[in-house]
Enzyme design. Structure first.
Site, mmCIF file in Angstrom:
data_model
loop_
_atom_site.group_PDB
_atom_site.id
_atom_site.type_symbol
_atom_site.label_atom_id
_atom_site.label_comp_id
_atom_site.label_asym_id
_atom_site.label_seq_id
_atom_site.Cartn_x
_atom_site.Cartn_y
_atom_site.Cartn_z
ATOM 1 C CB SER A 86 -0.940 0.006 1.213
ATOM 2 O OG SER A 86 -0.219 -0.215 2.407
ATOM 3 C CE LYS A 92 0.022 -8.342 3.579
ATOM 4 N NZ LYS A 92 -0.554 -8.130 2.241
ATOM 5 C CD GLU A 140 -2.232 -8.521 -2.410
ATOM 6 O OE1 GLU A 140 -2.873 -8.571 -3.492
ATOM 7 O OE2 GLU A 140 -1.939 -7.461 -1.844
ATOM 8 C CD GLU A 152 -7.621 -5.415 1.890
ATOM 9 O OE1 GLU A 152 -6.501 -5.954 1.750
ATOM 10 O OE2 GLU A 152 -7.862 -4.253 1.530
HETATM 11 O O1 KIV Z 1 -0.435 -3.425 1.709
HETATM 12 C C1 KIV Z 1 -1.150 -3.348 2.707
HETATM 13 O O2 KIV Z 1 -1.184 -2.330 3.408
HETATM 14 C C2 KIV Z 1 -1.981 -4.490 3.054
HETATM 15 C C3 KIV Z 1 -3.012 -4.278 4.125
HETATM 16 C C4 KIV Z 1 -4.208 -3.665 3.529
HETATM 17 C C5 KIV Z 1 -3.311 -5.538 4.839
HETATM 18 O O3 KIV Z 1 -1.844 -5.520 2.481
#
Ligand code: KIV
Length: 270
Positions: free
Chosen positions: A44, A112, A114, A179
């Site tokens: 983000s 992380k 997705e 999410e």
């Molecule tokens: O990139 C991010 O900030 C995220 C959050 C919305 C969990 O993946």
């Protein structure tokens, strides 16, 4: 720093886990000072810090640059770094090479990724010793297809999400971000998994919550999602900048108290 097993124990103890995004040294320092359990260096940052339209433009080098700054600012907090769009889901060798680079060079505690289509990658990375946090539900890297909307909102989609969650847990994921999914679905997923679930727009029954730093502090953000609670107002920075601008123009700044007192010109003329 909380270890992975301590974070997993929090779930068993039914103590909620806190996570917030941070993208640089000062925000990481603040999160650590606030004793937040986990920091997410989220992609983000593409929107919040770099001014992009979406996360799709964010590169592996961007994540590395910001991940390293966050590590320096929060040496004693569990830090998760996002694998950005295009860095994973290519082929097994490229995926793992990118994961190793990001994990090693950012010195984070977990990466992380997705989407449940990365189950095989999660398995491979976990076997190599790289802790992976899975991210299901609304996955911003795929908004070109899914759009920014509630996910898992039909019976079939909800069943698929439960199945996916179990599959990524079985593959070795150490935690899961959920999410923008219905709260009752998030509750069922959280109950059926042994790993902690961290929700954003997923209600109150996940094992923890995550918010984006710039959203929760009203820092340069123009639109807020329904699930964002604004805990602070960094837009006061604009008032401070306006005051500075006016004081310089008027000559009010710098006043005596902001000047060095030592006189040197007399000595130079001797
Ligand atoms: O990139 C991010 O900030 C995220 C959050 C919305 C969990 O993946």
């Amino acid at each position: 720093m909380k270890t992975l097993s301590q974070l997993q124990q929090l779930k068993r103890d039914k103590e909620k886990i806190t996570m917030v995004t941070a993208y640089d040294y000062p925000s990481a320092k603040q999160a650590e000072a606030a004793e937040i359990d986990m920091i997410l260096v989220g992609d983000s940052l593409g929107m919040t810090v770099l001014g992009y339209e979406s996360t799709v433009e964010v590169t592996l080098d961007d994540m590395l640059h910001h991940g390293r700054a966050v590590r320096r600012g929060a040496p004693n907090t569990f830090v998760v770094v996002d694998m950005p769009f295009g860095s994973v889901g290519i082929d097994a060798t490229t995926d793992i090479q990118n994961a190793i680079r990001l994990y090693q060079q950012s010195q984070c505690n977990a990466l992380k990724v997705e989407g449940a289509h990365l189950t095989q990658f999660i398995k491979q990375a976990s076997q190599m010793g790289i802790p992976i946090v899975a991210h299901l539900g609304l996955t911003p890297q795929s908004v070109g297809i899914s759009g920014y909307k509630l996910q898992g909102a039909t019976k079939d989609a909800a069943e698929q999400l439960i199945q996916d969650a179990k599959a990524v847990e079985a593959a070795g994921a150490v935690a899961m971000v959920l999410e923008a999914i219905p709260s009752d679905l998030a509750k069922v997923v959280s109950e059926q998994l042994t790993i902690p679930t961290i929700g954003i727009g997923a209600g109150k029954d996940t094992d923890g919550q995550v918010l984006v730093y710039h959203d929760m502090l009203s820092y340069g953000v123009e639109r807020y999602a329904k699930f964002v609670k604004r805990y602070g107002d960094f837009s006061v920075g604009i008032d401070a900048l306006k005051a500075y601008h006016q004081e310089v123009k008027s000559g009010a700044f710098p006043s005596e108290e902001y000047m060095y007192k030592k006189q040197i010109m007399g000595e130079l003329n001797d």
